[in-house]
Design a protein around this motif. Structure first.
Motif, PDB file in Angstrom:
ATOM      1  N   PHE A   1      48.605 101.546  46.787  1.00 32.04           N
ATOM      2  CA  PHE A   1      47.827 101.390  48.022  1.00 32.04           C
ATOM      3  C   PHE A   1      46.673 100.419  47.819  1.00 32.04           C
ATOM      4  CE2 PHE A   1      48.838 105.880  49.835  1.00 32.04           C
ATOM      5  CZ  PHE A   1      50.105 105.440  50.150  1.00 32.04           C
TER       6      PHE A   1
ATOM      7  N   GLU B   1      43.567 107.173  51.145  1.00 32.12           N
ATOM      8  CA  GLU B   1      43.609 106.117  52.148  1.00 32.12           C
ATOM      9  C   GLU B   1      44.108 104.828  51.503  1.00 32.12           C
ATOM     10  OE1 GLU B   1      43.259 106.784  55.184  1.00 32.12           O
ATOM     11  OE2 GLU B   1      41.996 108.569  55.310  1.00 32.12           O
ATOM     12  N   GLY B   2      44.756 104.002  52.282  1.00 29.34           N
ATOM     13  CA  GLY B   2      45.267 102.726  51.793  1.00 29.34           C
ATOM     14  C   GLY B   2      46.632 102.450  52.377  1.00 29.34           C
ATOM     15  N   VAL B   3      47.051 101.222  52.280  1.00 29.54           N
ATOM     16  CA  VAL B   3      48.377 100.831  52.768  1.00 29.54           C
ATOM     17  C   VAL B   3      49.063 100.025  51.676  1.00 29.54           C
ATOM     18  CG1 VAL B   3      47.600 100.782  55.165  1.00 29.54           C
ATOM     19  CG2 VAL B   3      47.580  98.663  53.830  1.00 29.54           C
ATOM     20  N   TRP B   4      50.378 100.100  51.642  1.00 28.81           N
ATOM     21  CA  TRP B   4      51.052  99.308  50.607  1.00 28.81           C
ATOM     22  C   TRP B   4      51.460  97.957  51.189  1.00 28.81           C
ATOM     23  CZ3 TRP B   4      56.211  97.814  51.018  1.00 28.81           C
ATOM     24  CH2 TRP B   4      57.045  98.554  51.863  1.00 28.81           C
ATOM     25  N   PRO B   5      51.293  96.918  50.397  1.00 28.23           N
ATOM     26  CA  PRO B   5      51.513  95.561  50.902  1.00 28.23           C
ATOM     27  C   PRO B   5      52.998  95.228  51.014  1.00 28.23           C
ATOM     28  CG  PRO B   5      50.910  95.470  48.584  1.00 28.23           C
ATOM     29  CD  PRO B   5      50.844  96.921  48.988  1.00 28.23           C
ATOM     30  N   ARG B   6      53.412  94.841  52.224  1.00 27.47           N
ATOM     31  CA  ARG B   6      54.806  94.396  52.389  1.00 27.47           C
ATOM     32  C   ARG B   6      54.990  92.996  51.834  1.00 27.47           C
ATOM     33  NH1 ARG B   6      53.532  99.327  54.367  1.00 27.47           N
ATOM     34  NH2 ARG B   6      55.212 100.283  55.596  1.00 27.47           N
ATOM     35  N   ARG B   7      53.924  92.221  51.800  1.00 27.18           N
ATOM     36  CA  ARG B   7      54.006  90.861  51.263  1.00 27.18           C
ATOM     37  C   ARG B   7      52.901  90.710  50.226  1.00 27.18           C
ATOM     38  NH1 ARG B   7      54.887  90.540  56.953  1.00 27.18           N
ATOM     39  NH2 ARG B   7      52.717  90.010  57.487  1.00 27.18           N
ATOM     40  N   PRO B   8      53.127  91.244  49.010  1.00 22.76           N
ATOM     41  CA  PRO B   8      52.078  91.241  47.980  1.00 22.76           C
ATOM     42  C   PRO B   8      51.624  89.826  47.666  1.00 22.76           C
ATOM     43  CG  PRO B   8      53.966  92.586  47.288  1.00 22.76           C
ATOM     44  CD  PRO B   8      54.391  91.853  48.523  1.00 22.76           C
TER      45      PRO B   8
ATOM     46  N   LEU C   1      43.219  98.619  50.092  1.00 21.58           N
ATOM     47  CA  LEU C   1      42.399  98.436  51.289  1.00 21.58           C
ATOM     48  C   LEU C   1      41.959  96.983  51.217  1.00 21.58           C
ATOM     49  CD1 LEU C   1      40.433 101.800  51.198  1.00 21.58           C
ATOM     50  CD2 LEU C   1      42.065 101.084  52.960  1.00 21.58           C
TER      51      LEU C   1
END
Lengths: 326, 326
Positions: free
Chosen positions: B200, B106-113, B202
């Protein structure tokens, strides 16, 4: 079979705050649907499908499809249920597009449907027809008999390039269908596209009906005819009477077909063949250059139409007429 | 970004019997990876990713990637763990292709780190380097300094069609990099592609590192340099010193960089820029007709390379040399 629109994780997490379906855990663009962008979401409350409707979808039709799913799900039909946002709406906007979230149904669609699957789909279709009886919205079927000649016009000039004689074959059949299409059969909400890839099973148990963008109000038995074509032919093009019988009997246990509906089945099945023959033909003749998606074979439905033209009696579907012992 | 191979539900359910990961509930082709077919599976035991390796992947390299993930996961690195089949193997065959199953993170990758993300990736990268220290397999980096001139040969003739003067710019830089590339820095297992879409989160908490097909044995600080390029530039192409400092300090807390490693960082970052400039340039000049995937912009890495050429001291990365007070 594509994701057309990318959605930033930050934007999606923010968007989900307008719903009460939990926090975003993950999302993946899924290779499903040819016209929309679909994402499988995991949230802290479960799994959902997010759809962004791309330009080819008529935004005006979304309330019909989404309200229908909600209506059916409330009446016990296993189909996706649209999530409502905090304003109570089933559609929102995301990334500049109409967006909807439905709950994710577990299940897989059978690539090689068996008799039990056919019975399952017959039963579920009848239950869907019954549950739709009090659905208040109405959507005319744009792909019923009056829609076929305009479709043919898009393909007529090049039909014979697909198969010699196809133009005249279709033209003659259209004349027949337009002259004899019934107008006195029971109508209601139909799915209109209940192919195997729209029916989920867990083992032999049906777990859900999905994909309602073709749903509309039309002759109920026409939906049955679409299923006969979609479920009861074998890969070698032969018609499997055992599967047809299972489908029709399971349907009839939930919603008995009248004698008039049964008698019309062969004609309705010819119409159902024509509808998919024509849309496939138009798609086949208009494949965009460089397309990754293989168009479906229109000739499969020429074969099915020829079979249906030769159906002599309901015996060919494995059943005896209504009122007689099976 | 495509699913190349369809897998029948019946075949997949059968295939899963050779694993101990539960019964198949659902699977969706996911729009991820450009070279393989990937499916997100739900089973009665959880969520998994099934990958079918298409022809461009060197089957010989699979044991390295998969064993590495198992090795790292066993040592507490949050990365996918390959499932073993009942014979104990991490690879099988399905639909005529090498296949592997890993657990779904689970997790999402940051488009704007943000700065916290950069610190997270620095810490995770260092922990990965430490955990890889006793990994027994070895894979040379085909995309390190000795691989760059052959790549350039594929693009040299048309480089100036992308930007005037690009050919000579690359040629001069290659001369410099080949002459000065270090050979005495600590080496080990590197990820070699730790871009934001492979990490990823959260919220601000890092939940996993994914996608190890470029992993190999090479200079550890080169992996840090790749991350400086991938995480610390803003969309307007400016270098964000705050992010760089956060990344480097978080890395250093887990695995302090030696003075020699720190001193080499600017050169390694020039090399890291060259590596992605070249692969992007080759891809850009060889986009297949009708491709749906937009090639990544090679000029982004020309700009990064120019920045790295002008780095005067570690102050430009927001840090003071090792041994000095920060």
């Amino acid at each position: 079979m594509a994701v057309y629109t990318d959605v930033a994780a930050e934007d999606l997490a923010e968007f989900l705050k307008s719903y009460d379906i939990g926090e975003l855990l993950s999302y993946k663009g899924i290779a499903e649907g040819v016209e929309n962008s679909n994402f499988l979401l995991h949230t802290s409350q479960g799994a959902y499908i997010l759809t962004l409707y791309e330009k080819r979808v008529a935004e005006d039709d979304l309330p019909y499809f989404l309200s229908l799913m909600a209506h059916l799900a409330e009446r016990g039909v296993s189909c996706p249920q649209p999530a409502r946002n905090r304003k109570g709406e089933v559609t929102s906007r995301l990334a500049g597009r109409p967006a909807a979230i439905i709950n994710f149904l577990e299940g897989v669609w059978p690539r090689r449907p068996n008799v039990a699957h056919c019975a399952g789909v017959g039963e579920a279709l009848a239950k869907m027809h019954l549950a739709g009886a009090d659905f208040p919205l109405v959507r005319k079927n744009p792909l019923s008999v009056s829609g076929w000649r305009p479709l043919f016009a898009l393909a007529a000039a090049r039909a014979d390039s697909v198969q010699a004689g196809l133009h005249d074959f279709i033209a003659r059949e259209l004349d027949h269908l337009e002259a004899s299409w019934p107008s006195d059969l029971p109508v209601g909400v139909i799915h209109a596209d209940l192919f195997p890839d729209n029916v989920f099973f867990l083992g032999d148990r049906l777990s859900g009906l999905i994909d309602f963008p073709f749903a509309c109000n039309d002759i109920l038995a026409y939906d049955v005819a679409i299923c006969l074509n979609a479920w009861c032919f074998e890969p070698d093009h032969s018609f499997n009477v055992t599967k047809a019988r299972a489908l029709l009997k399971a349907y009839g246990r939930e919603r008995p077909l009248s004698a008039a509906e049964e008698a019309a089945l062969p004609l309705l099945a010819r119409g159902a063949s024509m509808r998919f023959l024509l849309t496939r033909l138009v798609d086949f003749l208009n494949v965009p250059e460089g397309a990754l998606v293989q168009p479906k074979d229109p000739l499969e439905y020429v074969r099915k139409l020829r079979f249906q033209q030769n159906v002599a009696s309901l015996n060919d579907y494995g059943i005896t007429p209504a009122g007689c012992a099976a």
